[in-house]
Design an enzyme around this catalytic site. Structure first.
Site, PDB file in Angstrom:
ATOM      1  N   GLY A 579       0.818  -1.206   0.000  1.00 53.26           N
ATOM      2  CA  GLY A 579       0.000   0.000   0.000  1.00 53.26           C
ATOM      3  C   GLY A 579       0.844   1.243   0.000  1.00 53.26           C
ATOM      4  CG  ASP A 700      -2.320  12.534   9.281  1.00 53.48           C
ATOM      5  OD1 ASP A 700      -3.400  13.051   8.913  1.00 53.48           O
ATOM      6  OD2 ASP A 700      -1.565  11.928   8.507  1.00 53.48           O
TER       7      ASP A 700
END
Ligand SMILES: *[C@@H]1O[C@H](CO)[C@@H](O)[C@H](O)[C@H]1NC(C)=O
Ligand SMILES: *[C@@H]1O[C@H](CO)[C@@H](O)[C@H](O)[C@H]1NC(C)=O
Ligand SMILES: *[C@@H]1O[C@H](CO)[C@@H](O)[C@H](O)[C@H]1NC(C)=O
Ligand SMILES: *[C@@H]1O[C@H](CO)[C@@H](O)[C@H](O)[C@H]1NC(C)=O
Ligand SMILES: *[C@@H]1O[C@H](CO)[C@@H](O)[C@H](O)[C@H]1NC(C)=O
Ligand SMILES: *[C@@H]1O[C@H](CO)[C@@H](O)[C@H](O)[C@H]1NC(C)=O
Ligand SMILES: *[C@@H]1O[C@H](CO)[C@@H](O)[C@H](O)[C@H]1NC(C)=O
Ligand SMILES: *[C@@H]1O[C@H](CO)[C@@H](O)[C@H](O)[C@H]1NC(C)=O
Ligand SMILES: *[C@@H]1O[C@H](CO)[C@@H](O)[C@H](O)[C@H]1NC(C)=O
Ligand SMILES: *[C@@H]1O[C@H](CO)[C@@H](O)[C@H](O)[C@H]1NC(C)=O
Length: 876
Positions: A579, A700
């Site tokens: 990914g 985040d």
């Protein structure tokens, strides 16, 4: 011990004179009619009320006055017996030793008649043999024993009545379970009285009613005949007594301290001959607490209906003649007169007898129209300081404390409020220690705490209270204060109220403007950049095929620091790209011991040595953060210009992918799974915020960073990577120092300061993603928070929920999650909850869904409206 009497007028002649001189009131009290009355029909369904036609008073349910107990109706067979409409139902208290009504709407210093009525009516259908085993419980007025109710008949209305001077803006009436049956109450009434009435009731003492009778009457007399709604029970006295009555008006002094209603005075009894006394007797009720030896006040009321012949009598009280100045009583013609005890009388025998005997000159036998017997409510327990009572009431209200905090905080012994101790100086009790630890309290610390001026120990630890504390509390030198140190010392910093309103307005306007800008910008950026990236699969990524081998600078001493060569070995030369992370590709890897890991590799940067150092220190400390719901940072590599992070491998992908249906192994997540994931992630985040010495801000948080492990356990990844890291790693388009567009705390844009509540905002966005199944930003649409808010206003939850859930969910559970999400995404960070509060609500949401799933008992849609939560107030 003596009797007082109305001044002066001892003969009929004098009365005529007096009546013509004095300003005589007949019905002087119309301005009081029904005003200041509180009529509570206990056990009436919440929110309902009715007009009792018999007395012309409106009764309301008791739901605003108490929050414990259960409602019951009396058995149908007793309906015919009931005298009072308010006795048709009742509230019983099977739980908790002490349950209290808080009769608000009082005014401190005013005089009130307070009444509680109890009628059993076989409400529980148990056909209890009350004659053989009466149901017994105690009633307290504030701190003080008021009455012991012994119910030995299902059809009787038992009455506790008192005249009091309110100490505060509310009066508390407590029912106390003494282990002899479940307390209950049918109605509760409060009537404001003129303060000149019943002088025996004063600020430091209350009087309770033992008996009140209208002699010779045939029915109960009360409001509106009595503007204070005293209950005058009919009595014919002993057999052999004769009835007298008149229809004439009866006058009284304007200063009469008892204001007996005319209708009560219009009937009387008399003994048949002058040689027969009228006698009254009573005793301390059987089963009364042994420690209570009541002192009695007796008031007798009389007026003569004829003026031709002499009627004179003396009063003997337990054998003593109690007539002032040895002057016999001569009732005045159609003029109200009274004799009252001037002090409470106690006889150790517990038996009391009053004989009214005609004098030897009297032509007519003695007569009596009415009488009242009161006893002193003992105030030997010192009263709690009224400022303390008020402060505790405020604290209770502000925190919405639902535990057994009822009545007076310093109730005696075992009934003292849980969590506090009081100290008495012999006159007043003051709150001395207050332990509110681990009570799940949220929000601001109430200023009222500073009014507890005798407080010595205050424990607020284990809660979620906002710093800073009220200044006065911080200044209290002799106070031992316990609190959570997580946000620094609570006494540092400025109180939010201190900010000028102007500043607040300016900040609010700025926040709105920036939030709008951020939204516009976000949509813009999303359209330009984000879409292609989302569409890119792993195969299209430019996974680097080879990397320079150049890790000379190996820190072998620290096991968490890996060399670049080790990375190559672990990832089998970066062969399996799984990914794309925020800053570069992610590879699958395996440590020597077989542990599966994910290696996040970062694009080469031109980092300074100092930057590298900072980064190492920071990441090194993150490897020490271990939690069940946090993805473990196994180690890192900082060789040369390569930055890599090695994480625990999470086989089931990110929440983002799962919500988008991009995980081919797993079907669409159901609501239970989603609620579970939300809860686990919230716990992980809560741990970051509160589990370490210093809070770790994620910075985040987004659905990409919530990963699913074996058994779909959710864990938070990529936490705590601060500026040093981001500076080194060079921003991907979607990442700024403050996180990812769509998840950014709008207040951060204004203040430039990241706090744990910035994470809370981002988490709120994630919750909305979980509910809707949509990403935060959709091209040509407003932000997810606005989208959901607009639909919430429409009130239809189904338009919000991910249609792929096919209505297989508990509506309340969804509402709860939406509510908490909207709180998390409040623009003002001060209005957002803490993660601990979020965790607590998500637990409830999950429990609701689990209950639905197991009972397959879908809750009514209609009941959802009142399930919206208020996190500031919740006291759980
Ligand atoms: C009782 O309440 C009704 C409606 O609230 C009102 O119209 C009526 O005047 C009230 N009656 C009394 C006696 O207060
Ligand atoms: C009491 O009876 C009324 C109808 O007379 C009913 O509406 C109410 O629900 C009953 N309350 C309880 C607690 O059973
Ligand atoms: C209350 O105060 C009055 C004087 O104001 C006093 O006579 C009375 O004894 C006091 N009552 C009690 C219970 O202390
Ligand atoms: C007095 O009146 C009551 C009720 O009105 C009645 O029951 C009673 O028998 C009367 N007593 C006499 C002696 O007439
Ligand atoms: C009233 O008092 C007399 C004399 O003390 C007594 O004989 C009689 O029994 C008393 N009656 C009642 C009802 O107490
Ligand atoms: C009242 O009478 C009693 C005797 O019956 C006597 O001892 C007392 O002194 C008298 N009191 C007054 C004030 O005259
Ligand atoms: C008795 O009545 C008088 C007024 O005549 C009043 O001053 C006194 O306080 C009253 N005593 C009690 C105990 O009610
Ligand atoms: C009436 O009573 C007084 C004192 O109570 C007494 O001195 C007097 O002798 C009595 N008179 C008669 C006729 O009994
Ligand atoms: C408050 O109560 C908790 C638990 O009930 C206890 O651990 C703590 O020591 C108490 N605090 C104080 C100051 O006594
Ligand atoms: C503290 O007590 C005073 C006096 O009773 C009252 O005026 C004030 O409102 C109280 N302050 C708070 C915060 O409850």
């Amino acid at each position: 011990m003596s009797f007082g009497r109305s001044k002066g007028c001892t003969t009929a002649h004098l009365i005529f004179l007096a009546a013509s001189l004095l300003h005589v009131h007949v019905h002087s009290d119309t301005d009081f009619l029904g005003e200041g009355f509180i009529n509570i029909d206990c056990g009436l369904p919440g929110g309902s009320s009715y007009l009792d036609n018999k007395i012309g008073l409106n009764y309301t349910s008791d739901d605003g006055y108490i929050n414990t107990g259960e409602n019951h109706n009396i058995s149908a067979e007793y309906n015919a017996h009931e005298l009072l409409t308010s006795s048709l139902n009742l509230r019983s208290f099977p739980g908790g030793g002490r349950n209290c009504y808080t009769l608000s709407r009082a005014t401190a210093g005013h005089k009130y008649l307070v009444r509680a009525i109890f009628m059993h009516g076989n409400y529980d259908g148990k056909e209890r043999d009350l004659v053989r085993s009466p149901l017994v419980f105690d009633v307290y007025m504030g701190l003080h024993f008021w009455d012991r109710i012994s119910v030995s008949s299902s059809t009787m209305n038992y009455v506790a009545e008192a005249i009091i001077v309110a100490e505060a803006s509310s009066v508390s009436v407590c029912l106390i379970d003494i282990g002899r049956g479940t307390p209950f109450v049918s109605s509760m009434e409060m009537r404001k009285m003129k303060s000149s009435l019943y002088p025996a009731a004063m600020y430091n003492q209350s009087i309770a009613l033992q008996e009140r009778h209208s002699l010779g009457a045939s029915s109960l007399i009360r409001y509106p005949d009595d503007p204070y709604d005293r209950l005058w029970w009919p009595s014919q006295g002993t057999s052999g007594w004769l009835n007298l009555s008149t229809t004439s008006e009866i006058k009284r002094y304007s200063t009469d301290p008892f204001e007996v209603p005319v209708r009560v005075l219009q009937t009387a009894v008399t003994s048949p001959t002058t040689s027969t006394p009228l006698n009254l007797s009573w005793e301390v009720p059987s089963g009364w607490p042994a420690t209570i030896l009541p002192g009695y006040y007796l008031n007798i009321y009389y007026t003569d209906f004829q003026e031709q012949q002499l009627r004179a009598f003396d009063v003997y009280y337990n054998g003593f003649l109690w007539v002032p100045d040895n002057v016999s009583i001569t009732p005045a013609y159609l003029f109200s007169d009274y004799s009252n005890a001037t002090a409470p009388f106690t006889d150790n025998s517990g038996f009391y007898n009053v004989r009214i005997i005609a004098t030897n000159t009297s032509v007519l036998p003695p007569m009596l129209n009415a009488y009242e017997i009161y006893y002193l409510i003992q105030h030997d327990d010192t009263a709690t300081d009224t400022q303390d009572v008020q402060a505790m009431m405020n604290i209770k209200t502000e925190y919405q404390v639902k535990k057994n905090w009822m009545g007076d905080p310093c109730l005696p012994e075992k009934y003292t409020w849980i969590g506090l101790t009081c100290k008495s100086d012999g006159v007043t009790s003051r709150v001395k220690t207050l332990n509110l630890s681990f009570n799940n309290l949220y929000g601001a610390v109430p200023d009222s705490l500073t009014n507890l001026s005798s407080l010595r120990v205050l424990d607020l630890s284990g809660n979620h209270l906002d710093s800073p504390f009220p200044e006065a509390l911080c200044m209290a030198g002799s106070l031992t204060l316990r609190y959570d140190a997580m946000n620094g010392h609570p006494c540092n910093g400025k109180s939010p109220e201190k900010k000028s309103i102007l500043l607040k307005v300016v900040v609010a306007v700025l926040v709105v403007i920036v939030a709008l800008l951020a939204c516009t910008l976000t949509v813009f950026c999303f359209c330009r950049k984000q879409v292609p990236n989302v569409l890119l699969g792993c195969a299209n990524l430019q996974c680097p095929k080879s990397h320079e081998v150049g890790c000379n600078n190996v820190h072998t001493s620290d096991r968490r620091e890996f060399t670049y060569a080790e990375l190559v070995a672990i990832t089998n030369n970066f062969s399996t790209c799984i990914g794309e992370g925020g800053y570069g590709p992610v590879f699958h890897g395996e440590l020597k011991d077989g542990t599966q890991v994910a290696v996040k590799l970062h694009s080469p940067t031109s980092a300074t040595a100092k930057g590298m150092e900072e980064f190492s220190a920071e990441v090194g400390s993150l490897t020490t953060v271990h939690h069940r719901y946090l993805v473990l940072l196994v180690g890192y590599c900082t060789e040369k210009d390569h930055l890599s992070l090695i994480y625990e491998y999470m086989p089931n992908g990110s929440l983002y992918d799962n919500l988008r249906g991009r995980n081919t192994f797993i079907q669409t997540l159901g609501w239970r799974d989603r609620a579970q994931i939300a809860l686990e992630a919230a716990q992980g985040l809560d741990y970051l915020h509160t589990g370490c010495v210093l809070p770790i801000i994620h910075r985040d948080l987004k659905s990409h960073n919530i990963l699913l492990g074996h058994d779909m356990i959710a864990k938070i990844s990529d936490f705590g990577l601060s500026k040093s890291y981001i500076n080194l790693a060079q921003s991907h388009i979607s990442v700024t120092a403050a996180g990812t567009l769509g998840y950014i705390d709008p207040e951060y844009c204004v203040s430039g300061r990241l706090t744990t509540s910035s994470d809370v905002f981002s988490f709120g966005v994630v919750l909305l993603e979980i509910v809707t199944g949509e990403p935060p930003i959709l091209p040509t649409h407003v932000h997810i928070v606005q989208r959901v808010k607009e639909k919430v206003i429409m009130g239809n939850i189904e338009t919000i929920v991910d249609p792929r859930l096919h209505r297989q969910y508990d509506f309340s559970s969804i509402w709860k999650v939406v509510d908490i999400a909207l709180l998390c995404t409040r623009e003002a960070s001060s209005e957002r909850p803490t993660m601990s509060m979020v965790v607590s609500h998500l637990k409830d949401a999950l429990a609701l869904e689990e209950a639905r799933a197991t009972e397959s008992n879908i809750r009514q849609v209609g009941s959802n409206a009142d399930l919206s939560i208020s996190w500031v107030a919740s006291g759980r």
